[in-house]
Scaffold this motif. Structure first.
Motif, PDB file in Angstrom:
ATOM      1  N   ILE A 149      20.229 -22.801 -37.395  1.00  0.00           N
ATOM      2  CA  ILE A 149      20.760 -22.896 -36.032  1.00  0.00           C
ATOM      3  C   ILE A 149      21.657 -24.116 -35.894  1.00  0.00           C
ATOM      4  CG2 ILE A 149      20.104 -23.312 -33.640  1.00  0.00           C
ATOM      5  CD1 ILE A 149      17.780 -21.435 -34.084  1.00  0.00           C
ATOM      6  N   ASN A 198      12.891 -31.335 -34.079  1.00  0.00           N
ATOM      7  CA  ASN A 198      11.845 -30.349 -34.360  1.00  0.00           C
ATOM      8  C   ASN A 198      11.774 -29.997 -35.840  1.00  0.00           C
ATOM      9  OD1 ASN A 198      11.129 -27.143 -34.412  1.00  0.00           O
ATOM     10  ND2 ASN A 198       9.910 -28.340 -32.984  1.00  0.00           N
ATOM     11  N   GLU A 232      10.032 -32.766 -37.640  1.00  0.00           N
ATOM     12  CA  GLU A 232       8.605 -32.765 -37.330  1.00  0.00           C
ATOM     13  C   GLU A 232       7.875 -31.670 -38.105  1.00  0.00           C
ATOM     14  OE1 GLU A 232       8.221 -33.222 -33.078  1.00  0.00           O
ATOM     15  OE2 GLU A 232       6.180 -32.433 -33.254  1.00  0.00           O
ATOM     16  N   MET A 233       8.496 -30.482 -38.122  1.00  0.00           N
ATOM     17  CA  MET A 233       7.908 -29.364 -38.861  1.00  0.00           C
ATOM     18  C   MET A 233       7.802 -29.701 -40.339  1.00  0.00           C
ATOM     19  SD  MET A 233       7.267 -26.575 -37.194  1.00  0.00           S
ATOM     20  CE  MET A 233       7.175 -26.334 -35.478  1.00  0.00           C
ATOM     21  N   LEU A 280      30.219 -23.443 -34.412  1.00  0.00           N
ATOM     22  CA  LEU A 280      30.702 -23.146 -33.065  1.00  0.00           C
ATOM     23  C   LEU A 280      31.474 -24.335 -32.498  1.00  0.00           C
ATOM     24  CD1 LEU A 280      30.223 -20.672 -31.200  1.00  0.00           C
ATOM     25  CD2 LEU A 280      28.519 -22.047 -30.030  1.00  0.00           C
ATOM     26  N   PRO A 310      23.543 -34.438 -21.476  1.00  0.00           N
ATOM     27  CA  PRO A 310      22.931 -33.110 -21.305  1.00  0.00           C
ATOM     28  C   PRO A 310      23.406 -32.107 -22.347  1.00  0.00           C
ATOM     29  CG  PRO A 310      23.715 -33.922 -19.205  1.00  0.00           C
ATOM     30  CD  PRO A 310      24.218 -34.869 -20.238  1.00  0.00           C
ATOM     31  N   LEU A 311      24.662 -32.263 -22.790  1.00  0.00           N
ATOM     32  CA  LEU A 311      25.182 -31.316 -23.781  1.00  0.00           C
ATOM     33  C   LEU A 311      24.597 -31.571 -25.169  1.00  0.00           C
ATOM     34  CD1 LEU A 311      28.929 -31.316 -22.701  1.00  0.00           C
ATOM     35  CD2 LEU A 311      27.129 -29.789 -21.970  1.00  0.00           C
ATOM     36  N   ILE A 367      34.965 -34.094 -26.123  1.00  0.00           N
ATOM     37  CA  ILE A 367      35.361 -33.493 -24.845  1.00  0.00           C
ATOM     38  C   ILE A 367      35.115 -34.492 -23.718  1.00  0.00           C
ATOM     39  CG2 ILE A 367      34.984 -31.571 -23.280  1.00  0.00           C
ATOM     40  CD1 ILE A 367      33.811 -30.030 -25.654  1.00  0.00           C
ATOM     41  N   ILE A 371      16.886 -31.191 -29.836  1.00  0.00           N
ATOM     42  CA  ILE A 371      15.693 -30.352 -29.921  1.00  0.00           C
ATOM     43  C   ILE A 371      15.527 -29.799 -31.336  1.00  0.00           C
ATOM     44  CG2 ILE A 371      14.756 -28.123 -29.224  1.00  0.00           C
ATOM     45  CD1 ILE A 371      15.723 -28.712 -26.428  1.00  0.00           C
ATOM     46  N   PHE A 372      16.577 -29.160 -31.841  1.00  0.00           N
ATOM     47  CA  PHE A 372      16.425 -28.488 -33.135  1.00  0.00           C
ATOM     48  C   PHE A 372      16.282 -29.486 -34.269  1.00  0.00           C
ATOM     49  CE2 PHE A 372      18.174 -24.971 -30.699  1.00  0.00           C
ATOM     50  CZ  PHE A 372      17.208 -24.034 -30.980  1.00  0.00           C
ATOM     51  N   PRO A 409      38.897 -27.503 -25.463  1.00  0.00           N
ATOM     52  CA  PRO A 409      38.785 -28.229 -24.195  1.00  0.00           C
ATOM     53  C   PRO A 409      39.129 -29.701 -24.336  1.00  0.00           C
ATOM     54  CG  PRO A 409      36.621 -27.578 -24.984  1.00  0.00           C
ATOM     55  CD  PRO A 409      37.621 -26.884 -25.835  1.00  0.00           C
ATOM     56  N   ALA A 417      14.944 -21.919 -40.199  1.00  0.00           N
ATOM     57  CA  ALA A 417      15.494 -21.439 -38.930  1.00  0.00           C
ATOM     58  C   ALA A 417      16.234 -22.557 -38.216  1.00  0.00           C
ATOM     59  CB  ALA A 417      14.374 -20.898 -38.054  1.00  0.00           C
ATOM     60  N   GLN A 418      15.594 -23.725 -38.126  1.00  0.00           N
ATOM     61  CA  GLN A 418      16.221 -24.833 -37.405  1.00  0.00           C
ATOM     62  C   GLN A 418      17.520 -25.261 -38.084  1.00  0.00           C
ATOM     63  OE1 GLN A 418      13.003 -24.489 -37.886  1.00  0.00           O
ATOM     64  NE2 GLN A 418      11.759 -25.593 -36.387  1.00  0.00           N
ATOM     65  N   VAL A 442      21.446 -31.999 -25.726  1.00  0.00           N
ATOM     66  CA  VAL A 442      20.048 -31.573 -25.752  1.00  0.00           C
ATOM     67  C   VAL A 442      19.724 -30.585 -26.888  1.00  0.00           C
ATOM     68  CG1 VAL A 442      18.337 -30.261 -24.442  1.00  0.00           C
ATOM     69  CG2 VAL A 442      19.551 -32.126 -23.373  1.00  0.00           C
ATOM     70  N   PRO A 443      20.517 -29.501 -27.080  1.00  0.00           N
ATOM     71  CA  PRO A 443      20.144 -28.550 -28.136  1.00  0.00           C
ATOM     72  C   PRO A 443      20.079 -29.188 -29.521  1.00  0.00           C
ATOM     73  CG  PRO A 443      21.810 -27.592 -26.724  1.00  0.00           C
ATOM     74  CD  PRO A 443      21.692 -29.015 -26.319  1.00  0.00           C
TER      75      PRO A 443
END
Lengths: 252, 224
Positions: free
Chosen positions: B199, B182, B185-186, B206, B171-172, B150, B178-179, B214, B195-196, B174-175
């Motif tokens: 997601i 993480n 690391e877990m 999505l 910025p887009l 995009i 993070i996941f 777009p 869970a991660q 970021v999610p």
């Protein structure tokens, strides 16, 4: 169009015409400014004088009368920008495009104010200017999103094309903001758990609440005033070759 | 089935073009390796420290490598005019663009996954964490390509789009960052990471459905 009452539809049709918009908002802004002044004086008086000091935070809690409304506005303005951009993208209404881009800098300003006041409050309360709290982080990313919108608009020379680009970006951002927000929240809770940063929320007393709500409404008015003034300038710049702007300049 | 044929033809064409310029294909991988190498030099070579920040290092480097490789997604097609031909075709643009994105991921995202175990070894990562790292890279890097598309589509018409592209796209990302980091690391702490991973999978689905829309609107804007 049968769902929309005729006068409303007519109003929007007329507002889509640049000269009418310019004339109408020129007459509207003084009214809005008076209402804003009245509300902001009432809200600040209520917040800074009438409201009692907080039993834990003393007088420093009073920064919420600036901080919380601007944080609310930062999200609100982004959504308005995306909706206006979407309208501009679909119906190619010039004024919706202008409203979208005029909202961007105002929204970025609100976001910046929310971040600065938040860190000013954080210094005495948490003992540090900045923590990687979920809300702070997502607000910071929101600021980056705004700056991206402004930067993209500035980078494209043809302003009609730039408006479409900005609208697409704003719509993508609107889908992403909840995802970013929740991921940041999750990241934070997984890392350290709510310790220092958790604001325990006792139901706020009415004497503290009403000034906050008044300030929130005042900020809405401020946004409309600032946005309309930018939009008027942008409109005149874009339409500088049209007849009505020439007539306007001659009459001044 | 004409659409499917066009879709496959786009992927084939982009892969052939990429293989004709093999030197360019190497750049993102080299960049990835060099950035990861810089971190021990910058923060010090204590194994304990490196091990604890390894997921973050690898993911941030992968993110930057993916972002820098984005520019090649539409650039040459934009310059030689074949992008206009693509937009003129009777098939839905978003599907064709999805083909281009998939080809681009195969060329730039997949090699990152292949060199990741080597880098994980450099940083002293455990085997359990390595497996999760590969999983997150497999799920995460396509999202980076899809969302990045995009941003490139918006900036391909600009002469100096590079800086603005990073401002739009990072910025887009970021999610995903993070996941993914993480989860790794877990996993190195021996905790469950279902869970991660789920997601990340949801984000991939999505992005796969939504991002081409777009992107195609933005391309039409950039070309006109």
């Amino acid at each position: 169009m049968f769902l929309i009452p005729k006068p409303v539809g007519k109003f929007f049709h007329r507002m889509a015409s640049p000269p009418y918009f310019y004339d109408f908002t020129g007459r509207l802004i003084p009214w809005l400014s008076w209402i804003f002044l009245f509300l902001v004086i009432a809200g600040l008086y209520g917040g800074l004088v009438l409201a009692p000091a907080d039993y834990q935070q003393g007088d420093s809690f009073r920064i919420i009368y600036i901080h919380v409304p601007s944080a609310w506005m930062s999200l609100f303005v982004y959504v308005v920008m995306a909706i206006a951009g979407g309208i501009g993208l679909i119906w190619r209404i010039k004024l919706a495009e202008i409203v979208a881009i005029s909202s961007a800098s105002v929204g970025a300003g609100f976001t910046f104010i929310a971040l600065v006041t938040g860190s000013l409050w954080g210094k005495p309360m948490w003992g540090t200017w900045w923590v990687w709290d979920a809300r702070l982080t997502s607000e910071l990313i929101l600021l980056f999103l705004y700056l991206g919108v402004i930067g993209l608009y500035g980078a494209i020379d043809d302003k009609r094309t730039a408006s479409r680009a900005v609208a697409i970006l704003a719509l993508v951002g609107v889908v992403n903001i909840p995802i970013i927000h929740y991921s940041v929240e999750w990241w934070n809770t997984l890392h350290q758990g709510p310790t220092v940063t958790k604001m325990d929320k006792p139901s706020i007393h009415i004497s503290m609440l009403w000034p906050l709500l008044v300030m929130a409404v005042a900020f809405k008015f401020y946004y409309v005033i600032a946005m309309l003034q930018r939009a008027r300038t942008e409109l005149v710049v874009r339409e500088r070759n049209s007849q009505w702007v020439k007539l306007l300049l001659e009459s001044k | 089935m004409a659409l499917l044929r066009a879709f496959i033809a786009i992927i084939r064409r982009d892969l052939i073009l990429a293989f004709r310029r093999r030197a360019e294909m190497l750049n993102p991988i080299l960049f990835f390796i060099i950035v990861v190498t810089l971190f021990p030099l910058g923060v010090g070579a204590q194994p304990q420290l490196l091990q604890s920040i390894a997921p973050g290092i690898i993911w941030v480097s992968a993110l930057l490598a993916a972002m820098l490789s984005l520019d090649g997604l539409f650039r040459s097609d934009f310059d030689d005019g074949s992008l206009e031909q693509l937009l003129l075709s009777p098939h839905p643009t978003s599907i064709l663009i999805l083909g281009k994105i998939i080809a681009h991921w195969l060329v730039t995202g997949l090699p990152l996954i292949l060199v990741a175990p080597l880098l994980a070894e450099f940083l002293g990562m455990h085997t359990d964490a390595l497996i999760i790292l590969l999983k997150t890279l497999i799920l995460g890097t396509p999202v980076l390509s899809l969302v990045g598309a995009i941003g490139v589509a918006l900036t391909v018409g600009l002469r100096r789009g590079g800086m603005i592209l990073s401002l739009l796209v990072l910025p887009l990302y970021v999610p995903v960052l993070i996941f993914a980091s993480n989860a790794v690391e877990m996993a190195s702490g021996g905790l469950p990471v279902d869970a991660q991973i789920n997601i990340l999978l949801a984000m991939l689905c999505l992005a796969l459905v939504l991002a081409p829309l777009p992107a195609s609107a933005a391309l039409k804007m950039s070309v006109s």
